[in-house]
Structure formats: C-alpha cells, structure tokens
Design an enzyme around this catalytic site. Structure first.
Site, PDB file in Angstrom:
ATOM      1  N   ARG A  94       0.832  -1.211   0.000  1.00 27.36           N
ATOM      2  CA  ARG A  94       0.000   0.000   0.000  1.00 27.36           C
ATOM      3  C   ARG A  94       0.865   1.260   0.000  1.00 27.36           C
ATOM      4  O   ARG A  94       0.637   2.202  -0.767  1.00 27.36           O
ATOM      5  CB  ARG A  94      -0.910  -0.026   1.235  1.00 27.36           C
ATOM      6  CG  ARG A  94      -1.662   1.255   1.525  1.00 27.36           C
ATOM      7  CD  ARG A  94      -2.470   1.047   2.807  1.00 27.36           C
ATOM      8  NE  ARG A  94      -3.200   2.214   3.232  1.00 27.36           N
ATOM      9  CZ  ARG A  94      -2.705   3.147   4.042  1.00 27.36           C
ATOM     10  NH1 ARG A  94      -1.462   3.065   4.465  1.00 27.36           N
ATOM     11  NH2 ARG A  94      -3.455   4.152   4.405  1.00 27.36           N
ATOM     12  N   ASP A 111      15.519 -14.203   2.550  1.00 26.39           N
ATOM     13  CA  ASP A 111      16.853 -14.220   1.922  1.00 26.39           C
ATOM     14  C   ASP A 111      16.839 -14.824   0.515  1.00 26.39           C
ATOM     15  O   ASP A 111      17.540 -14.334  -0.372  1.00 26.39           O
ATOM     16  CB  ASP A 111      17.881 -14.915   2.824  1.00 26.39           C
ATOM     17  CG  ASP A 111      17.425 -16.285   3.282  1.00 26.39           C
ATOM     18  OD1 ASP A 111      16.267 -16.657   2.999  1.00 26.39           O
ATOM     19  OD2 ASP A 111      18.228 -16.989   3.909  1.00 26.39           O
ATOM     20  N   GLY A 112      16.025 -15.860   0.295  1.00 27.56           N
ATOM     21  CA  GLY A 112      15.930 -16.440  -1.049  1.00 27.56           C
ATOM     22  C   GLY A 112      15.422 -15.408  -2.052  1.00 27.56           C
ATOM     23  O   GLY A 112      16.016 -15.203  -3.116  1.00 27.56           O
ATOM     24  N   ASP A 138      11.502 -14.968  10.325  1.00 30.26           N
ATOM     25  CA  ASP A 138      12.691 -15.573  10.940  1.00 30.26           C
ATOM     26  C   ASP A 138      13.691 -14.540  11.476  1.00 30.26           C
ATOM     27  O   ASP A 138      14.542 -14.863  12.302  1.00 30.26           O
ATOM     28  CB  ASP A 138      13.410 -16.470   9.922  1.00 30.26           C
ATOM     29  CG  ASP A 138      12.597 -17.713   9.592  1.00 30.26           C
ATOM     30  OD1 ASP A 138      11.649 -18.004  10.340  1.00 30.26           O
ATOM     31  OD2 ASP A 138      12.906 -18.369   8.590  1.00 30.26           O
ATOM     32  N   ARG A 172      13.641 -22.259  10.691  1.00 29.86           N
ATOM     33  CA  ARG A 172      14.338 -23.408  10.105  1.00 29.86           C
ATOM     34  C   ARG A 172      15.825 -23.347  10.424  1.00 29.86           C
ATOM     35  O   ARG A 172      16.440 -24.329  10.769  1.00 29.86           O
ATOM     36  CB  ARG A 172      14.113 -23.387   8.587  1.00 29.86           C
ATOM     37  CG  ARG A 172      14.109 -24.720   7.953  1.00 29.86           C
ATOM     38  CD  ARG A 172      13.705 -24.667   6.500  1.00 29.86           C
ATOM     39  NE  ARG A 172      13.366 -23.332   5.999  1.00 29.86           N
ATOM     40  CZ  ARG A 172      12.642 -23.118   4.926  1.00 29.86           C
ATOM     41  NH1 ARG A 172      12.165 -24.119   4.254  1.00 29.86           N
ATOM     42  NH2 ARG A 172      12.401 -21.888   4.496  1.00 29.86           N
ATOM     43  N   GLU A 219      12.161 -24.744  15.422  1.00 29.90           N
ATOM     44  CA  GLU A 219      12.007 -25.976  14.627  1.00 29.90           C
ATOM     45  C   GLU A 219      13.344 -26.482  14.081  1.00 29.90           C
ATOM     46  O   GLU A 219      13.543 -27.681  13.926  1.00 29.90           O
ATOM     47  CB  GLU A 219      11.021 -25.756  13.471  1.00 29.90           C
ATOM     48  CG  GLU A 219      11.457 -24.668  12.512  1.00 29.90           C
ATOM     49  CD  GLU A 219      10.486 -24.428  11.359  1.00 29.90           C
ATOM     50  OE1 GLU A 219       9.697 -25.315  11.033  1.00 29.90           O
ATOM     51  OE2 GLU A 219      10.555 -23.322  10.776  1.00 29.90           O
TER      52      GLU A 219
HETATM   53  P1  ADP Z   1      12.365 -16.665   1.281  1.00 30.67           P
HETATM   54  O1  ADP Z   1      12.410 -15.517   0.369  1.00 30.67           O
HETATM   55  O2  ADP Z   1      11.235 -16.568   2.268  1.00 30.67           O
HETATM   56  O3  ADP Z   1      13.715 -16.960   1.917  1.00 30.67           O
HETATM   57  P2  ADP Z   1      12.799 -18.933  -0.538  1.00 30.67           P
HETATM   58  O4  ADP Z   1      14.191 -19.183  -0.071  1.00 30.67           O
HETATM   59  O5  ADP Z   1      11.921 -20.112  -0.778  1.00 30.67           O
HETATM   60  O6  ADP Z   1      11.972 -17.982   0.442  1.00 30.67           O
HETATM   61  O7  ADP Z   1      12.920 -18.093  -1.890  1.00 30.67           O
HETATM   62  C1  ADP Z   1      11.754 -17.596  -2.548  1.00 30.67           C
HETATM   63  C2  ADP Z   1      11.963 -17.593  -4.032  1.00 30.67           C
HETATM   64  O8  ADP Z   1      13.049 -16.709  -4.387  1.00 30.67           O
HETATM   65  C3  ADP Z   1      12.364 -18.927  -4.653  1.00 30.67           C
HETATM   66  O9  ADP Z   1      11.280 -19.800  -4.836  1.00 30.67           O
HETATM   67  C4  ADP Z   1      12.941 -18.465  -5.976  1.00 30.67           C
HETATM   68  O10 ADP Z   1      11.924 -18.121  -6.874  1.00 30.67           O
HETATM   69  C5  ADP Z   1      13.671 -17.179  -5.575  1.00 30.67           C
HETATM   70  N1  ADP Z   1      15.093 -17.451  -5.314  1.00 30.67           N
HETATM   71  C6  ADP Z   1      15.620 -18.018  -4.214  1.00 30.67           C
HETATM   72  N2  ADP Z   1      16.965 -18.134  -4.325  1.00 30.67           N
HETATM   73  C7  ADP Z   1      17.284 -17.643  -5.545  1.00 30.67           C
HETATM   74  C8  ADP Z   1      18.515 -17.493  -6.281  1.00 30.67           C
HETATM   75  N3  ADP Z   1      19.683 -17.865  -5.752  1.00 30.67           N
HETATM   76  N4  ADP Z   1      18.447 -16.948  -7.507  1.00 30.67           N
HETATM   77  C9  ADP Z   1      17.264 -16.566  -8.041  1.00 30.67           C
HETATM   78  N5  ADP Z   1      16.091 -16.679  -7.411  1.00 30.67           N
HETATM   79  C10 ADP Z   1      16.082 -17.213  -6.181  1.00 30.67           C
HETATM   80  O1  F6P Z   2       9.063 -17.689   6.612  1.00 29.48           O
HETATM   81  C1  F6P Z   2      10.146 -18.519   7.028  1.00 29.48           C
HETATM   82  C2  F6P Z   2       9.583 -19.750   7.610  1.00 29.48           C
HETATM   83  O2  F6P Z   2       8.675 -19.259   8.529  1.00 29.48           O
HETATM   84  C3  F6P Z   2      10.500 -20.766   8.279  1.00 29.48           C
HETATM   85  O3  F6P Z   2      10.807 -20.493   9.614  1.00 29.48           O
HETATM   86  C4  F6P Z   2       9.733 -22.048   8.090  1.00 29.48           C
HETATM   87  O4  F6P Z   2      10.527 -23.175   8.179  1.00 29.48           O
HETATM   88  C5  F6P Z   2       9.181 -21.864   6.735  1.00 29.48           C
HETATM   89  O5  F6P Z   2       8.910 -20.480   6.603  1.00 29.48           O
HETATM   90  C6  F6P Z   2       7.996 -22.691   6.408  1.00 29.48           C
HETATM   91  O6  F6P Z   2       7.297 -22.134   5.339  1.00 29.48           O
HETATM   92  P1  F6P Z   2       6.393 -22.929   4.318  1.00 29.48           P
HETATM   93  O7  F6P Z   2       5.545 -23.874   5.079  1.00 29.48           O
HETATM   94  O8  F6P Z   2       5.635 -21.850   3.638  1.00 29.48           O
HETATM   95  O9  F6P Z   2       7.323 -23.651   3.391  1.00 29.48           O
END
Ligand code: ADP
Ligand code: F6P
Length: 319
Positions: A21, A103-104, A127, A171, A222
C-alpha cells in the site's frame, strides 16, 4: 521512470500488505504507474499482473498475508526462467521493481539487478535472519502471536503441573525462540545456533518440580529439534507431566502490530523513493530508528545470528 512493479515472494508475513500500500501510494503521488505481480517471481515469468491504483490498495493495511499472494518459484532460479521474466518486464514496460521477501527472494532480486533491472528489496520474513536490518517485516507480529499463545498455554500448564515443549518457526534461526522465551518468561529456549544438553535441562527441570513450581515452558526453534522428540526424551526424567504444542503457521498470520504497520509504511515509501533516485541492487533496512540502504550483495553473503547477549539473557532469566 514511469512504471514500477512490486511483488511478494517466499514465506509470507504480516505487514506485506501495508508495505505494498505504501509503495503504491508513494509511486502514485509522483505520477508513477504502479503494478503488482501475482505469486512472486511466478508472476514475472507468466506476465501475470494487475494495475494498482489507490483504490486497489485500500483496506489492506490491517490484513495479514499478502493480497498479491506469494509463491516459491523454482523456474526463476534458472537462467531461462529469468530470461522470460526479463522479456515480460520489457513487454509490460516496467522500469523498476520492489521485491518483498526473505533471503531467497532477495537473492532473486540481486539476480535481476545483475541483469540490468533496477530493483530494491524489502526484508520480509518472520525468521529475522536477514542481515543489515534490526527487524524484518512480520517479526514483531509473529512474536506477539507467539507470546499470546505461550501465555494461554502457561495458564493451563500451571493448572495441571505440566511442562510444555512449544515449537516455534525458524528453520535456521533461533530468533523467534530466544526472544519469545525472554518475553514470555519461559524456562528454556532451544535454538539451532547454540548447543544444548538435554540431561542438564532434565536435571534443572526436576529440581524445579521438586521445589514446587507448578509449570515449565520450553520453547524450541524448529531448526533445533522437534518438540515431540524432545518431549519423548525428557518426559520420564523431569517430574512434570509433558505436553507438546507446535505453533506452526499460526505465527505467520494475523493483523500486523503497530510496529509492523509503521515499518512496512516506511520501507514501502523508501523503496520507491530509492528507485526514483536511481538506486538499484539494494535493500532497505532498519538501523536503530533509521531507514538505511545496503547493497544486496552484502546482505545475501552475511549471516545474521541472534545476539549472544539475548541468548545468555534467555538462559539466565529462565532459572
Ligand atoms: P524466502 O524468500 O522466504 O527466503 P525462498 O528461499 O523459498 O523464500 O525463496 C523464494 C523464491 O526466491 C524462490 O522460490 C525463488 O523463486 C527465488 N530465489 C531463491 N533463491 C534464488 C537465487 N539464488 N536466484 C534466483 N532466485 C532465487
Ligand atoms: O518464513 C520462514 C519460515 O517461517 C520458516 O521459519 C519455516 O521453516 C518456513 O517459513 C515454512 O514455510 P512454508 O511452510 O511456507 O514452506
């Protein structure tokens, strides 16, 4: 810059809507067209988006989750997937992107920046394991959810002289476990970042039982072990009867706290402002009371650990 896109990726959290928003209204106030991609990076690959006007983001500030929806998208981790995303961004005319996630997702944002797309990241993950921000979005709301649950559990634990092992999310991160242990008066926090000795925990709990305490609360992240397994290992050695509660995804939802609403509003506004001043490949963060900006390259290669003094305080106050 005439058109900015926004997306939410990875695990959702409360405050994402409030940040969307804020970003949208900041962009619109500067005559920027704002669009939202559905389901994170999947929306970029599918070209699935909606136009976000002032009305589209009305009434979402107080709602948990993300109305743009989130997803994990394996295809975006491939070069071919990112190429499709790039082509769609060009076709739609998006000149800048705001990415909310953990972070992903921030790694994904960095990949886009390296391909020449102006992008600013917003740390959003309960997290609280993202470096260069004191707090990520959603952490405060998750902590409040946990504390509410632990307070309720403590009431029934006292009535039955029980020890509860309560499993919280994290995690790889013990932040929620250690902070919620301090704030709820729990006896122990078991976290992935520190060693623990179950025999030692058992002997201390037995001592507490013998001195007449009417309950004990152990909060386990966890990533450090399953509550059920820990319960099985300690139940015959502590005096208290044991019970287990796994809080699960309850922690991630619900109306954002004032802290998260304000943080989200500040992050969303600054993310768009940074894009408009030509910044890219950076993440907004909170440092003390200020909004700072840090290169994503630094963010993704830095491991954030819970503060040692917090871990020690959780241990010392639980006695
Ligand atoms: P979070 O953002 O909550 O840490 P994830 O680690 O599952 O969750 O990452 C979310 C999405 O970000 C992944 O499904 C993927 O689409 C993208 N992503 C993660 N790591 C990378 C990477 N090294 N390069 C490009 N895209 C990524
Ligand atoms: O958002 C991070 C997190 O809460 C982790 O602590 C946990 O392991 C994970 O997400 C679980 O997420 P999901 O069930 O959506 O894969």
């Amino acid at each position: 810059m005439k058109k900015i896109g926004i997306l939410t990726s990875g695990g959702d959290c409360s405050g994402m809507n409030a940040a969307i928003r804020s970003a949208v209204r900041t962009g619109l106030s500067k005559n920027i067209e704002m669009i939202g991609f559905r389901k994170g990076y999947l929306g970029l690959i599918k070209g699935d988006y909606l136009v976000l006007d002032n009305k589209a983001v009305s009434g979402i500030l107080q709602r948990g989750g993300t109305f743009l929806q989130s997803a994990r998208c394996e295809e975006f981790k491939t070069e071919a997937g990112r190429q499709t995303a790039l082509e769609n961004l060009a076709k739609i005319g998006v000149e800048g992107l705001v990415v909310l996630g953990g972070d992903g997702s921030l790694n994904g944002a960095l990949a886009l920046h390296r391909l020449g797309i102006p992008v600013i990241g917003i740390p959003a993950s309960i997290d609280n394991d993202i470096a260069f921000t004191d707090m990520a979005l959603g952490v405060d709301t998750a902590l409040n959810n946990i504390i509410y649950a632990v307070d309720c559990i403590k009431d029934t634990a006292s009535s039955h002289a029980r020890a509860f092992i309560i499993e919280v999310m994290g995690r790889n991160s013990g932040y929620l476990a250690s902070i919620s242990a301090i704030a709820s008066g729990a006896e122990y926090a078991i976290v992935p970042e520190a060693d623990y000795d179950l025999a030692d925990i058992c002997s201390q709990l037995r001592h507490r039982f013998q001195e007449g305490r009417d309950n004990a609360i152990i909060i386990v992240a966890e990533g450090a072990g399953h509550a059920q397994t820990i319960s099985e290992s300690i139940k015959d050695a502590i005096g208290f009867e044991t019970r287990v509660t796994v809080l699960g995804h309850y922690q991630r939802g619900g109306a954002p706290t004032v802290f998260d609403r304000l943080l989200a509003s500040r992050f969303g506004k600054r993310a768009v402002e940074f894009l408009l001043t030509g910044e890219s490949g950076k993440m907004v963060g909170l440092s003390c009371h200020d909004i700072i900006v840090t290169p994503l390259e630094e963010v993704v290669k830095t491991v954030k650990r819970p503060q040692e003094d917090m871990l020690r305080m959780a241990e010392m106050l639980g006695i």
